[in-house]
Scaffold this motif. Structure first.
Motif, PDB file in Angstrom:
ATOM      1  N   GLY A   1       0.839  -1.199   0.000  1.00 17.65           N
ATOM      2  CA  GLY A   1       0.000   0.000   0.000  1.00 17.65           C
ATOM      3  C   GLY A   1       0.865   1.237   0.000  1.00 17.65           C
ATOM      4  O   GLY A   1       1.842   1.320   0.741  1.00 17.65           O
ATOM      5  N   ILE A   2       0.505   2.225  -0.810  1.00 18.28           N
ATOM      6  CA  ILE A   2       1.308   3.436  -0.894  1.00 18.28           C
ATOM      7  C   ILE A   2       0.432   4.612  -1.344  1.00 18.28           C
ATOM      8  O   ILE A   2      -0.454   4.456  -2.181  1.00 18.28           O
ATOM      9  CB  ILE A   2       2.495   3.242  -1.863  1.00 18.28           C
ATOM     10  CG1 ILE A   2       3.440   4.449  -1.835  1.00 18.28           C
ATOM     11  CG2 ILE A   2       2.012   2.960  -3.282  1.00 18.28           C
ATOM     12  CD1 ILE A   2       4.756   4.210  -2.568  1.00 18.28           C
ATOM     13  N   ALA A   3       0.672   5.780  -0.744  1.00 14.38           N
ATOM     14  CA  ALA A   3       0.018   7.031  -1.152  1.00 14.38           C
ATOM     15  C   ALA A   3       1.068   7.883  -1.841  1.00 14.38           C
ATOM     16  O   ALA A   3       2.166   8.072  -1.318  1.00 14.38           O
ATOM     17  CB  ALA A   3      -0.545   7.757   0.069  1.00 14.38           C
ATOM     18  N   VAL A   4       0.737   8.410  -3.021  1.00 16.11           N
ATOM     19  CA  VAL A   4       1.747   9.071  -3.858  1.00 16.11           C
ATOM     20  C   VAL A   4       1.182  10.342  -4.486  1.00 16.11           C
ATOM     21  O   VAL A   4      -0.033  10.517  -4.587  1.00 16.11           O
ATOM     22  CB  VAL A   4       2.216   8.126  -4.982  1.00 16.11           C
ATOM     23  CG1 VAL A   4       2.793   6.837  -4.419  1.00 16.11           C
ATOM     24  CG2 VAL A   4       1.073   7.823  -5.956  1.00 16.11           C
ATOM     25  N   PRO A   5       2.069  11.230  -4.967  1.00 16.36           N
ATOM     26  CA  PRO A   5       1.590  12.365  -5.764  1.00 16.36           C
ATOM     27  C   PRO A   5       1.154  11.872  -7.145  1.00 16.36           C
ATOM     28  O   PRO A   5       1.501  10.754  -7.554  1.00 16.36           O
ATOM     29  CB  PRO A   5       2.821  13.271  -5.868  1.00 16.36           C
ATOM     30  CG  PRO A   5       3.983  12.354  -5.707  1.00 16.36           C
ATOM     31  CD  PRO A   5       3.523  11.274  -4.765  1.00 16.36           C
ATOM     32  N   ARG A   6       0.432  12.703  -7.862  1.00 16.13           N
ATOM     33  CA  ARG A   6      -0.023  12.332  -9.209  1.00 16.13           C
ATOM     34  C   ARG A   6       1.130  12.564 -10.183  1.00 16.13           C
ATOM     35  O   ARG A   6       1.305  13.665 -10.698  1.00 16.13           O
ATOM     36  CB  ARG A   6      -1.257  13.150  -9.577  1.00 16.13           C
ATOM     37  CG  ARG A   6      -2.417  12.899  -8.615  1.00 16.13           C
ATOM     38  CD  ARG A   6      -3.611  13.797  -8.920  1.00 16.13           C
ATOM     39  NE  ARG A   6      -4.661  13.593  -7.947  1.00 16.13           N
ATOM     40  CZ  ARG A   6      -4.840  14.363  -6.878  1.00 16.13           C
ATOM     41  NH1 ARG A   6      -4.034  15.391  -6.654  1.00 16.13           N
ATOM     42  NH2 ARG A   6      -5.826  14.120  -6.032  1.00 16.13           N
ATOM     43  N   ALA A   7       1.910  11.522 -10.391  1.00 14.31           N
ATOM     44  CA  ALA A   7       3.103  11.623 -11.228  1.00 14.31           C
ATOM     45  C   ALA A   7       3.172  10.421 -12.144  1.00 14.31           C
ATOM     46  O   ALA A   7       3.039   9.277 -11.695  1.00 14.31           O
ATOM     47  CB  ALA A   7       4.356  11.695 -10.349  1.00 14.31           C
ATOM     48  N   THR A   8       3.407  10.668 -13.420  1.00  9.00           N
ATOM     49  CA  THR A   8       3.407   9.593 -14.404  1.00  9.00           C
ATOM     50  C   THR A   8       4.531   8.598 -14.160  1.00  9.00           C
ATOM     51  O   THR A   8       4.351   7.389 -14.298  1.00  9.00           O
ATOM     52  CB  THR A   8       3.529  10.186 -15.820  1.00  9.00           C
ATOM     53  OG1 THR A   8       2.452  11.100 -16.035  1.00  9.00           O
ATOM     54  CG2 THR A   8       3.461   9.099 -16.875  1.00  9.00           C
ATOM     55  N   TYR A   9       5.703   9.078 -13.759  1.00  6.89           N
ATOM     56  CA  TYR A   9       6.821   8.146 -13.574  1.00  6.89           C
ATOM     57  C   TYR A   9       6.562   7.206 -12.400  1.00  6.89           C
ATOM     58  O   TYR A   9       6.970   6.035 -12.424  1.00  6.89           O
ATOM     59  CB  TYR A   9       8.139   8.913 -13.413  1.00  6.89           C
ATOM     60  CG  TYR A   9       8.469   9.393 -12.020  1.00  6.89           C
ATOM     61  CD1 TYR A   9       9.262   8.639 -11.158  1.00  6.89           C
ATOM     62  CD2 TYR A   9       7.994  10.622 -11.553  1.00  6.89           C
ATOM     63  CE1 TYR A   9       9.582   9.086  -9.886  1.00  6.89           C
ATOM     64  CE2 TYR A   9       8.311  11.077 -10.284  1.00  6.89           C
ATOM     65  CZ  TYR A   9       9.102  10.312  -9.456  1.00  6.89           C
ATOM     66  OH  TYR A   9       9.407  10.759  -8.193  1.00  6.89           O
ATOM     67  N   ILE A  10       5.854   7.706 -11.364  1.00  6.47           N
ATOM     68  CA  ILE A  10       5.524   6.852 -10.221  1.00  6.47           C
ATOM     69  C   ILE A  10       4.465   5.831 -10.616  1.00  6.47           C
ATOM     70  O   ILE A  10       4.567   4.641 -10.275  1.00  6.47           O
ATOM     71  CB  ILE A  10       5.041   7.707  -9.035  1.00  6.47           C
ATOM     72  CG1 ILE A  10       6.194   8.573  -8.511  1.00  6.47           C
ATOM     73  CG2 ILE A  10       4.491   6.819  -7.918  1.00  6.47           C
ATOM     74  CD1 ILE A  10       5.787   9.539  -7.414  1.00  6.47           C
ATOM     75  N   ALA A  11       3.448   6.281 -11.363  1.00  7.11           N
ATOM     76  CA  ALA A  11       2.406   5.361 -11.821  1.00  7.11           C
ATOM     77  C   ALA A  11       3.001   4.272 -12.714  1.00  7.11           C
ATOM     78  O   ALA A  11       2.626   3.095 -12.624  1.00  7.11           O
ATOM     79  CB  ALA A  11       1.318   6.129 -12.560  1.00  7.11           C
ATOM     80  N   SER A  12       3.946   4.638 -13.578  1.00  9.90           N
ATOM     81  CA  SER A  12       4.579   3.657 -14.471  1.00  9.90           C
ATOM     82  C   SER A  12       5.357   2.622 -13.673  1.00  9.90           C
ATOM     83  O   SER A  12       5.316   1.420 -13.976  1.00  9.90           O
ATOM     84  CB  SER A  12       5.504   4.376 -15.453  1.00  9.90           C
ATOM     85  OG  SER A  12       4.780   5.254 -16.297  1.00  9.90           O
TER      86      SER A  12
ATOM     87  N   GLU B   1      -3.422   8.061  -5.306  1.00  8.21           N
ATOM     88  CA  GLU B   1      -2.828   9.320  -5.744  1.00  8.21           C
ATOM     89  C   GLU B   1      -3.500  10.456  -4.980  1.00  8.21           C
ATOM     90  O   GLU B   1      -4.732  10.605  -5.041  1.00  8.21           O
ATOM     91  CB  GLU B   1      -3.000   9.501  -7.248  1.00  8.21           C
ATOM     92  CG  GLU B   1      -2.221   8.476  -8.062  1.00  8.21           C
ATOM     93  CD  GLU B   1      -2.317   8.692  -9.559  1.00  8.21           C
ATOM     94  OE1 GLU B   1      -1.325   8.479 -10.256  1.00  8.21           O
ATOM     95  OE2 GLU B   1      -3.403   9.085 -10.038  1.00  8.21           O
ATOM     96  N   THR B   2      -2.705  11.256  -4.281  1.00 10.56           N
ATOM     97  CA  THR B   2      -3.281  12.297  -3.440  1.00 10.56           C
ATOM     98  C   THR B   2      -2.252  13.388  -3.198  1.00 10.56           C
ATOM     99  O   THR B   2      -1.133  13.335  -3.719  1.00 10.56           O
ATOM    100  CB  THR B   2      -3.777  11.684  -2.110  1.00 10.56           C
ATOM    101  OG1 THR B   2      -4.477  12.671  -1.368  1.00 10.56           O
ATOM    102  CG2 THR B   2      -2.609  11.157  -1.283  1.00 10.56           C
TER     103      THR B   2
END
Length: 206
Positions: free
Chosen positions: A12-23, A44-45
């Protein structure tokens, strides 16, 4: 009657809305053992919600993003919330534009060039109780606020007079949505993505 711990894959992880993180997350999920039990939670938050989610044990780890000018504020906040942090990446925001946007053909883009264009931005980015206010990009009067990452690409692609400030985007996403990214010559603010988790927490192998 629970499955043995070694047979469960929990992440489980909460992350900023970033394409490189989503990839990166998609690559992780694609390589999980689908024959085993799994429970994946990817949210994403904004940074404050990510911090609260880790403190409240909704997530074991998170990634937060802040302007480096706010480093002292966030360092103090993480200390008071008893969180450990490690820098993941430091970067400058880039302009994300449609290939059909007139600005995409300019050799050099400046913030003054953005006047008259529509900025797409996330509507829930806020830092409560902070005396710091980022006025570096307040020249835009036209804005579309979104609260998730998916629609921003369609908006940029289908409405050529829009732009967005983003962390560097992967070539795959640029090609998919016919977008380009440009550095703004007079926008040099640095941003930092930081991994956070509770002090004393031991990272699992996953």
């Amino acid at each position: 009657y629970s499955a043995p711990a070694e047979d469960r894959q929990i992440f489980g992880i909460a992350v900023p809305r970033a394409t490189y993180i989503a990839s990166a997350f998609i690559k992780l999920a694609a390589n999980l053992d689908m024959s085993k039990s799994l429970e994946i939670n990817f949210k994403e938050t904004n940074s404050i919600d990510a911090i609260n989610g880790v403190v409240d044990r909704e997530f074991n780890i998170g990634i937060i993003r802040y302007q480096t000018a706010m480093e002292k504020y966030f360092n103090n906040l993480l200390i008071t919330r008893d969180l450990t942090s490690h820098t993941l990446w430091e970067f400058e925001y880039l302009l994300l534009l449609s290939k059909n946007n007139p600005l995409s053909s300019k050799a050099e883009v400046r913030t003054d060039d953005l006047s008259g264009y529509v900025e797409i931005t996330h509507g829930d980015i806020s830092v409560p109780s902070s005396p710091f206010k980022d006025n570096s990009r307040e020249n835009g009067k036209k804005k579309i606020y979104v609260y998730e990452r998916g629609s921003q690409f369609s908006l940029l692609c289908d409405i050529p007079d829009t732009y967005m400030w983003v962390s560097p985007v992967t070539d795959i996403m640029l090609d998919k949505y016919q977008l380009v990214q440009r550095r703004c010559s007079d926008e040099t603010s640095k941003y930092r993505d930081v991994i956070i988790y509770p002090r004393g927490y031991r990272l699992s192998e996953l």
